[in-house]
Design an enzyme around this catalytic site. Structure first.
Site, short mmCIF file in Angstrom:
data_model
loop_
_atom_site.label_atom_id
_atom_site.label_comp_id
_atom_site.label_asym_id
_atom_site.label_seq_id
_atom_site.Cartn_x
_atom_site.Cartn_y
_atom_site.Cartn_z
N GLU A 153 -5.93 -19.00 -20.61
CA GLU A 153 -4.57 -19.04 -20.08
C GLU A 153 -4.03 -20.47 -19.97
O GLU A 153 -2.94 -20.69 -19.47
CB GLU A 153 -4.51 -18.35 -18.72
CG GLU A 153 -5.56 -18.83 -17.74
CD GLU A 153 -5.66 -17.96 -16.49
OE1 GLU A 153 -4.69 -17.25 -16.17
OE2 GLU A 153 -6.71 -18.00 -15.82
N HIS A 186 0.82 -1.20 0.00
CA HIS A 186 0.00 0.00 0.00
C HIS A 186 0.86 1.26 0.00
O HIS A 186 0.48 2.29 -0.56
CB HIS A 186 -0.94 -0.02 1.21
CG HIS A 186 -2.18 -0.83 0.97
ND1 HIS A 186 -2.80 -1.57 1.94
CD2 HIS A 186 -2.89 -1.02 -0.17
CE1 HIS A 186 -3.86 -2.17 1.42
NE2 HIS A 186 -3.93 -1.86 0.14
N CYS A 196 -4.99 -9.53 -20.95
CA CYS A 196 -4.72 -8.84 -19.69
C CYS A 196 -3.43 -9.33 -19.04
O CYS A 196 -3.17 -9.03 -17.88
CB CYS A 196 -5.89 -9.03 -18.73
SG CYS A 196 -6.31 -10.75 -18.39
N ASP A 214 0.28 -17.08 -17.45
CA ASP A 214 0.10 -18.52 -17.29
C ASP A 214 0.12 -19.23 -18.64
O ASP A 214 0.58 -20.37 -18.73
CB ASP A 214 -1.23 -18.81 -16.57
CG ASP A 214 -1.07 -18.71 -15.06
OD1 ASP A 214 0.07 -18.80 -14.57
OD2 ASP A 214 -2.09 -18.52 -14.37
#
Length: 590
Positions: free
Chosen positions: A443, A201, A514, A467
């Site tokens: 994938e 974060h 993606c 992947d």
């Protein structure tokens, strides 16, 4: 008179993780480690209630402090900054941690700070054992809450980083999210830390605040003193302590060039991702945390092509409720509207084990019980998430995507559960988008081979190259013995991508990507030429990918892709593409 010898320390160049882009040169402000000391003490039985009360008061005080920090985060970073500290509030309110601490005080007659330290340490160590950047990011959150609460149990003053009087580079063992958000942006040139990961974060906030950052430098605090000059290159993940004049001159020029390029890319931020001959490509961003929304919109994203939803499950000991998930998804959908948000259902398992789910150790977890396979067995968990996504779909821009699909049977079963979730919402008269689009990630090679049949059952396909490369080449990318076999642009995978796009289009569905390859500027022209409809990329790569697409004709990209597909090795493809980018577009890509 004898001369006093002054020690001249040499220049030190360190390599870490590029967490937030940009280049800064400045003086070091060395921040010592925030160490809380906890002693184990046996307490008399008569003092147990008093010790428990001390713990409860500290929890309330910590809650108030976090609320104040959240308020500050909202003012400086907007609603998304505020939500980063929701994770801290959730950790603080976690009933398992709370009850276990009280039980430890009661049964073992231990002091409150020691009992809480032990409970949190166990949780922290379980995450640290996983060699994964994502989990390391969550460890910083745990450490932040743990230190704050222990200080409050011990009655010590909270730590404030208010000793910075002039602009400086902050060098520290680690930075917690609360440290980062409370810093005066005007006085912080950059961050450089020993620990930390790209998905922590603190790193997310650094990107949101546009502060150059390099994390994971291991021991930079051992090499610097207050007042040393340091260069922080957040583009390449490099920090140079006591740089020579030659290095400073070099980085002054690099910084000027970077600033110039940033301005040029900002100029096209709001322009469409369109080729010179009018071919449009949807350019979206991958989203890990809601706190990144502002940053991805600032980079010019027109939608979220991959919203990873594991965060809520990995940062707590209990399962998140439907309402908590709904609020998370709705926030993103509302912020990104009217552009689309593709929410990927849980991709747990493999190297991501949620404490709230009993996921056993496996000999080969990446080929085992993970993602959709886990969800189809944990139906209650899966349907809770589906209902949350459906409820958020009232915004009208939400899509569902199933990961790790290997066969049609999995799609049928997953879609049946979507219908069950819809029926449950209808029974309660809760609104949702009746026509919500459903897609799958391609994938796994078996899914790629069956892409035409799969396309008949869904509304879109999204190729996950990380992947897909791993499974097609049979290479464990985390295994250093074979990592060299994991290629950047393997011809076999490029041919698979071509076939998947063709299969999707032949059935009338759009095809996106993606994976990491979508963000690789060396691959952009090939992917454009293969006629992908959408690219969802790492936010910081958005401007560069858009710039490439806006400076080429689709017809040229098709020819380049066809040529690349004729090559036999990944090295040949990479060399060819580097030459293309350099000679035609004056772009040097490593």
């Amino acid at each position: 008179m004898a001369r006093i010898k002054t020690e001249h320390k040499p220049m030190v160049k360190l390599k870490g993780i590029a967490a937030s882009p940009g280049i800064a040169i400045g003086k070091v402000f060395l921040l010592s480690g925030d160490v809380v000391k906890v002693e184990e003490r046996d307490i008399p039985e008569a003092e147990i209630d008093k010790e428990i009360e001390k713990f409860k008061r500290a929890v309330e005080l910590t809650r108030q402090e976090l609320s104040e920090i959240q308020s500050h985060a909202r003012q400086t970073m907007g609603k998304e900054g505020e939500r980063i500290f929701d994770v801290h509030q959730l950790l603080l309110s976690d009933s398992v941690i709370y009850e276990e601490t009280i039980t430890k005080i009661q049964r073992e007659c231990k002091n409150a700070d020691f009992a809480y330290f032990q409970v949190m340490q166990k949780f922290q160590e379980s995450l640290e054992q996983v060699n994964n950047d994502y989990f390391l990011g969550r460890v910083a959150d745990i450490r932040d809450v743990k230190r704050r609460l222990i200080r409050n149990i011990q009655g010590k003053e909270p730590r404030y980083l208010n000793g910075i009087t002039s602009p400086a580079v902050i060098v520290a063992p680690d930075l917690t999210p609360s440290d980062t958000v409370m810093l005066d942006r005007r006085k912080v040139l950059a961050f450089a830390t020993n620990k930390g990961g790209k998905t922590s974060h603190a790193a997310i906030m650094a990107r949101s605040l546009e502060i150059p950052s390099v994390v994971g430098l291991v021991n930079i605090t051992e090499h610097v003193q207050n007042g040393d000059t340091v260069i922080v290159d957040g583009n390449e993940g490099v920090a140079i302590v006591r740089p020579s004049s030659t290095e400073i001159n070099k980085y002054v020029k690099l910084r000027a060039r970077y600033d110039e390029e940033t301005k040029a890319l900002a100029a096209i931020r709001d322009l469409p991702c369109r080729t010179l001959d009018g071919k449009d490509v949807e350019l979206s961003a991958n989203l890990e945390f809601t706190g990144e929304i502002n940053a991805i919109l600032n980079y010019g994203a027109r939608g979220v092509g991959l919203f990873r939803t594991e965060n809520l499950f990995l940062t707590r000991l209990e399962l998140p409720t439907e309402q908590e998930q709904y609020e998370e998804y709705y926030l993103v959908a509302e912020k990104v509207s009217p552009y689309p948000v593709i929410i990927r259902t849980l991709d747990l398992g493999g190297d991501k084990k949620a404490p709230s789910l009993d996921i056993p150790d496996e000999e080969n977890p990446f080929l085992g019980w993970r993602a959709i396979r886990l969800c189809l067995e944990k139906k209650d968990v899966f349907k809770t998430q589906l209902r949350a996504i459906l409820r958020a779909s009232v915004m009208g821009n939400v899509k569902i995507m199933f990961p790790m699909i290997s066969c049609l049977e999995e799609i049928f079963r997953a879609k049946d559960l979507v219908e069950e979730a819809k029926d449950e919402l209808r029974a309660k008269k809760i609104p949702f988008d009746e026509h919500i689009e459903i897609g799958v990630m391609i994938e796994i090679p078996s899914a790629a081979i069956m892409a035409d049949a799969i396309a008949e059952e869904v509304d879109f396909l999204s190729i996950g190259t990380n992947d897909l490369i791993q499974y097609t080449l049979a290479v464990d990318r985390n295994n250093v013995k074979v990592a060299n076999l994991y290629k950047r642009l393997p011809p076999a995978v490029l041919r698979i991508i071509k076939d998947v796009v063709h299969a999707g289009h032949s059935k009338g569905v759009w095809v996106g990507m993606c994976g990491e390859m979508a963000a690789d500027p060396l691959a952009t022209l090939i992917l454009l030429g293969l006629d992908l409809d959408e690219l969802s990329v790492t936010p910081s790569r958005l401007p560069e990918v858009k710039k490439i697409i806006r400076n080429v004709c689709f017809e040229d990209a098709q020819k380049i892709a066809e040529r690349a597909l004729q090559m036999k090795t990944s090295e040949q493809v990479e060399t060819y593409m580097r030459n293309v980018m350099l000679t035609r577009y004056k772009m040097k890509i490593n």
